[in-house]
Design an enzyme around this catalytic site. Sequence first.
Site, PDB file in Angstrom:
ATOM      1  N   GLY A  61       2.376   2.485  10.942  1.00  0.00           N
ATOM      2  CA  GLY A  61       3.360   3.561  10.803  1.00  0.00           C
ATOM      3  C   GLY A  61       4.067   3.925  12.093  1.00  0.00           C
ATOM      4  O   GLY A  61       4.725   4.957  12.172  1.00  0.00           O
ATOM      5  N   LYS A 117       0.130   4.201  -0.225  1.00  0.00           N
ATOM      6  CA  LYS A 117      -0.521   5.389   0.339  1.00  0.00           C
ATOM      7  C   LYS A 117      -0.270   6.580  -0.600  1.00  0.00           C
ATOM      8  O   LYS A 117      -0.207   6.392  -1.820  1.00  0.00           O
ATOM      9  CB  LYS A 117      -0.049   5.622   1.776  1.00  0.00           C
ATOM     10  CG  LYS A 117      -0.234   4.355   2.639  1.00  0.00           C
ATOM     11  CD  LYS A 117      -0.066   4.560   4.097  1.00  0.00           C
ATOM     12  CE  LYS A 117      -0.310   3.246   4.832  1.00  0.00           C
ATOM     13  NZ  LYS A 117      -0.199   3.380   6.274  1.00  0.00           N
ATOM     14  N   GLU A 154      -5.737  -4.494  10.653  1.00  0.00           N
ATOM     15  CA  GLU A 154      -4.692  -3.481  10.823  1.00  0.00           C
ATOM     16  C   GLU A 154      -4.968  -2.693  12.101  1.00  0.00           C
ATOM     17  O   GLU A 154      -5.715  -1.691  12.066  1.00  0.00           O
ATOM     18  CB  GLU A 154      -4.679  -2.518   9.630  1.00  0.00           C
ATOM     19  CG  GLU A 154      -4.375  -3.162   8.302  1.00  0.00           C
ATOM     20  CD  GLU A 154      -3.725  -2.179   7.331  1.00  0.00           C
ATOM     21  OE1 GLU A 154      -2.669  -2.524   6.796  1.00  0.00           O
ATOM     22  OE2 GLU A 154      -4.253  -1.068   7.138  1.00  0.00           O
ATOM     23  N   ASN A 157       0.874  -1.170   0.000  1.00  0.00           N
ATOM     24  CA  ASN A 157       0.000   0.000   0.000  1.00  0.00           C
ATOM     25  C   ASN A 157       0.917   1.227   0.000  1.00  0.00           C
ATOM     26  O   ASN A 157       1.480   1.570   1.030  1.00  0.00           O
ATOM     27  CB  ASN A 157      -0.897  -0.013   1.249  1.00  0.00           C
ATOM     28  CG  ASN A 157      -1.748   1.243   1.351  1.00  0.00           C
ATOM     29  OD1 ASN A 157      -1.774   2.057   0.418  1.00  0.00           O
ATOM     30  ND2 ASN A 157      -2.434   1.416   2.473  1.00  0.00           N
ATOM     31  N   GLU A 212      -6.971   5.116   7.686  1.00  0.00           N
ATOM     32  CA  GLU A 212      -6.708   6.518   7.355  1.00  0.00           C
ATOM     33  C   GLU A 212      -7.917   7.132   6.654  1.00  0.00           C
ATOM     34  O   GLU A 212      -8.224   8.312   6.833  1.00  0.00           O
ATOM     35  CB  GLU A 212      -5.428   6.612   6.504  1.00  0.00           C
ATOM     36  CG  GLU A 212      -4.194   6.350   7.361  1.00  0.00           C
ATOM     37  CD  GLU A 212      -3.032   5.679   6.649  1.00  0.00           C
ATOM     38  OE1 GLU A 212      -2.994   5.666   5.404  1.00  0.00           O
ATOM     39  OE2 GLU A 212      -2.151   5.153   7.368  1.00  0.00           O
ATOM     40  N   HIS A 217      -9.624   1.631   4.712  1.00  0.00           N
ATOM     41  CA  HIS A 217      -8.369   1.785   5.454  1.00  0.00           C
ATOM     42  C   HIS A 217      -8.618   2.751   6.620  1.00  0.00           C
ATOM     43  O   HIS A 217      -9.389   3.701   6.489  1.00  0.00           O
ATOM     44  CB  HIS A 217      -7.278   2.330   4.528  1.00  0.00           C
ATOM     45  CG  HIS A 217      -5.924   2.246   5.140  1.00  0.00           C
ATOM     46  ND1 HIS A 217      -5.495   3.148   6.091  1.00  0.00           N
ATOM     47  CD2 HIS A 217      -4.924   1.345   4.993  1.00  0.00           C
ATOM     48  CE1 HIS A 217      -4.270   2.796   6.487  1.00  0.00           C
ATOM     49  NE2 HIS A 217      -3.907   1.707   5.837  1.00  0.00           N
ATOM     50  N   SER A 261       3.216  -1.896  10.549  1.00  0.00           N
ATOM     51  CA  SER A 261       4.664  -1.957  10.822  1.00  0.00           C
ATOM     52  C   SER A 261       5.289  -3.310  10.497  1.00  0.00           C
ATOM     53  O   SER A 261       6.196  -3.755  11.206  1.00  0.00           O
ATOM     54  CB  SER A 261       4.959  -1.549  12.272  1.00  0.00           C
ATOM     55  OG  SER A 261       4.574  -0.204  12.484  1.00  0.00           O
TER      56      SER A 261
HETATM   57  P1  13P Z   1       2.843   0.536   7.791  1.00  0.00           P
HETATM   58  O1  13P Z   1       3.352  -0.762   7.213  1.00  0.00           O
HETATM   59  O2  13P Z   1       3.604   1.737   7.302  1.00  0.00           O
HETATM   60  O3  13P Z   1       2.719   0.470   9.283  1.00  0.00           O
HETATM   61  O4  13P Z   1       1.356   0.743   7.223  1.00  0.00           O
HETATM   62  C1  13P Z   1       0.455  -0.308   7.340  1.00  0.00           C
HETATM   63  C2  13P Z   1      -0.753   0.030   6.545  1.00  0.00           C
HETATM   64  O5  13P Z   1      -1.502   0.911   6.888  1.00  0.00           O
HETATM   65  C3  13P Z   1      -0.975  -0.728   5.298  1.00  0.00           C
HETATM   66  O6  13P Z   1      -2.230  -0.467   4.780  1.00  0.00           O
END
Ligand code: 13P
Length: 253
Positions: A175, A12, A169, A10, A98, A96, A215
């Site tokens: 992150g 992002k 997640e 992903n 976010e 997601h 992570s």
């Molecule tokens: P990270 O791997 O940067 O923690 O992000 C995970 C994520 O949100 C994947 O969709």
Amino acid sequence: MARRPMMAANWKMNKTVREAQDYMAALIPYASDAEGVDVAVFAPFTCLSEVARMAEGTPIIPGAQNFFYEDSGAYTGEISAPMLLDLGVEAVIIGHSERREIFGETDEMVARKAAKAVSSGLLPVVCVGETKEERDAGGMWEKVSGQVKSVVEVLGGEAGGGSIVFAYEPIWAIGTGDTATPEDAQDAIGRIRELLGELRGEDFASEVRILYGGSIKPENVAQIVAQKDVDGGLVGGASLEVESFARLIEAAG
Ligand code: 13P
């Protein structure tokens, strides 16, 4: 039936078209060698036509990070399922954290998107997960089970377990470098699978792939994907460089 593992990048809100092209060119040889693993790349809308074009004829599954559930109309700024299919996109991340937290997506919107993706022939990767406060207050399962139920309730009866992927997640792990322990990942994902069995029957539950995200790194991936119910990973930061993503793909195979 053995579930095929998936390792999904992903990106992002990262990468220009040029950067996406370089990444895809470097990833293709690794993905072509990874016979036992589905490799997916969830790119920003602006890179999607190139990612889908370069993925054609390779095992890479091109995916979007979001879409809207109407086919067309007065929805300024939105992208529809027919538009994604037109580019050759095959999968889409839905809900997601976010998008839920920053852009206000509700369980109801997430459920409508999941149902629309399935009926359009796009593979939805539906994200669920709790905040740190919810986990500390003992509310992990209430949150996650509610998110899963609201999606499953609107899926058509004919949708099989292979037509949808879930990603657990935990928001506190995204992150932050603070990965869930393999046991915590297995606990939540095992419970999601049990719930799917209650809601849709054992065949459905045993076919659905459920990923872990939060992570994931080359250093911790092996223990996470070794868990019985964990079918791979959805990766942000560690997917942005091909070298690191390739190590994750290798570990999932
Ligand atoms: P990270 O791997 O940067 O923690 O992000 C995970 C994520 O949100 C994947 O969709």
